[in-house]
Design an enzyme around this catalytic site. Structure first.
Site, PDB file in Angstrom:
ATOM      1  N   ARG A  61     109.654   9.722 101.473  1.00 57.08           N
ATOM      2  CA  ARG A  61     109.339  11.080 101.973  1.00 57.08           C
ATOM      3  C   ARG A  61     108.488  11.829 100.943  1.00 57.08           C
ATOM      4  NH1 ARG A  61     112.216   8.819 105.032  1.00 57.08           N
ATOM      5  NH2 ARG A  61     110.227   8.611 106.083  1.00 57.08           N
ATOM      6  N   GLN A  91     114.346  25.314 106.110  1.00 59.03           N
ATOM      7  CA  GLN A  91     115.252  24.153 106.036  1.00 59.03           C
ATOM      8  C   GLN A  91     114.479  22.930 105.559  1.00 59.03           C
ATOM      9  OE1 GLN A  91     117.828  24.108 109.895  1.00 59.03           O
ATOM     10  NE2 GLN A  91     116.088  25.447 110.259  1.00 59.03           N
ATOM     11  N   VAL A  93     112.292  20.351 103.289  1.00 63.88           N
ATOM     12  CA  VAL A  93     112.330  19.924 101.894  1.00 63.88           C
ATOM     13  C   VAL A  93     110.922  19.611 101.378  1.00 63.88           C
ATOM     14  CG1 VAL A  93     114.719  19.128 102.016  1.00 63.88           C
ATOM     15  CG2 VAL A  93     112.895  17.522 102.569  1.00 63.88           C
ATOM     16  N   ASP A  94     109.918  19.774 102.249  1.00 63.47           N
ATOM     17  CA  ASP A  94     108.539  19.587 101.784  1.00 63.47           C
ATOM     18  C   ASP A  94     108.084  20.840 101.027  1.00 63.47           C
ATOM     19  OD1 ASP A  94     107.149  21.544 103.534  1.00 63.47           O
ATOM     20  OD2 ASP A  94     107.719  20.220 105.178  1.00 63.47           O
ATOM     21  N   HIS A 109     117.847  23.538 102.149  1.00 59.27           N
ATOM     22  CA  HIS A 109     118.293  22.142 102.089  1.00 59.27           C
ATOM     23  C   HIS A 109     117.694  21.357 100.926  1.00 59.27           C
ATOM     24  CE1 HIS A 109     119.270  22.418 106.676  1.00 59.27           C
ATOM     25  NE2 HIS A 109     120.163  23.027 105.923  1.00 59.27           N
ATOM     26  N   GLY A 175     110.010  26.361 114.825  1.00 56.46           N
ATOM     27  CA  GLY A 175     110.156  24.910 114.760  1.00 56.46           C
ATOM     28  C   GLY A 175     111.465  24.386 114.217  1.00 56.46           C
ATOM     29  N   THR A 176     112.555  24.949 114.701  1.00 56.89           N
ATOM     30  CA  THR A 176     113.852  24.379 114.331  1.00 56.89           C
ATOM     31  C   THR A 176     114.726  24.277 115.573  1.00 56.89           C
ATOM     32  OG1 THR A 176     115.924  24.711 113.126  1.00 56.89           O
ATOM     33  CG2 THR A 176     114.608  26.677 113.529  1.00 56.89           C
TER      34      THR A 176
END
Ligand code: OAD
Length: 239
Positions: A61, A91, A93-94, A109, A175-176
């Protein structure tokens, strides 16, 4: 431009905002959780059972981040921040929010570009886009693990995120699928009268419950349009 920035806007983002950058979501039909079992890669038990597998999953990732870039939705949020007091709870992680120039970003997250000691939540390291080696140790002699909040773990940032949401005058959800708590519960903290938007091409159960205005498009189209609309409404002389 007027120095007085109005109103307070909180943006809650999920995997959908990064989809058009080429990062897969989790629960769509082509999502990551179709291919990987959450219990194998995203729990503390998985780490104990097979830390090499988990390390490789997040290494892949992390390396992928080198080949993607922020899209129009991330960039529109940077424009929004020029006019309003904006806080972003993600949320994801990028690091696409940061690379687009977004500030006040809180990662609920965790973050792919950081690693931490498996023993101490406070011992966090910036590792950039490099791989964590299998068996690599932290300064305290314990294994170095991805700085990701796994299922079943505490979400320490939720306290700050909740506080932000209780003060929001506008809440924008992008977008969640709102399947994962406590993140999904943040909507309950929005104050009475808070104007709420949802940008997502698909239907979500929460639409009616929270009286969200659903902009049913992909983030790359819907977010810039919403940002223009808000700027026009509050700063009509600007646009
Ligand atoms: P999901 O995969 O559950 O949901 C993605 C959402 O994005 C769905 O509602 C899609 O309809 C929407 N979507 C897809 N393409 C889009 C686009 N181009 N523009 C806008 N929306 C789009 O992802 P999350 O809700 O972010 O946690 O998942 C929450 C958490 O579950 C993640 O942070 C991750 C995952 O397990 C951990 O790994 C700890």
């Amino acid at each position: 431009m007027n120095d007085h920035k109005l109103p307070k806007i909180v943006v809650l983002t999920g995997a959908g905002i990064s989809a058009e950058s080429g990062i897969r979501t989790f629960r769509d039909s082509d999502g990551l959780w179709e291919e990987h079992n959450i219990l194998d890669v995203a729990t503390p038990e998985a780490w104990k059972r097979n830390s090499a597998l988990v390390t490789r999953f997040y290494n892949a990732r992390r390396v992928q981040l080198l080949s993607v870039k922020p899209n129009a939705a991330h960039l529109a949020l940077t424009r929004l921040q020029e006019f309003f007091d904006v806080k972003i709870v993600t949320q994801n992680v990028d690091d696409l929010h940061e690379r687009a120039g977004n500030s006040n970003v809180l990662h609920l997250h965790g973050e792919l570009i950081k690693a931490r000691s498996e023993k101490s939540q406070e011992r966090i390291y910036d590792i950039g886009y490099r791989e964590i080696e299998i068996g690599e140790q932290s300064d305290d002699g314990s294994l170095l693990r991805p700085h990701i909040v796994w299922f079943g773990e505490d979400v320490p940032m939720i306290v700050t995120a909740s506080k932000w949401v209780t003060e929001a005058e506008i809440l924008i959800v992008i977008g969640t699928s709102l399947n994962v708590y406590p993140a999904a519960g943040l909507l309950y903290h929005s104050p009475y009268g808070c104007e709420k938007f949802l940008v997502d091409p698909n239907d979500l159960q929460v639409d009616n419950l929270f009286r969200l205005r659903h902009i049913k498009t992909k983030a790359g189209e819907g977010v810039p349009a919403l940002v223009d609309e808000l700027i026009q409404r509050f700063y009509p002389q600007t646009v």
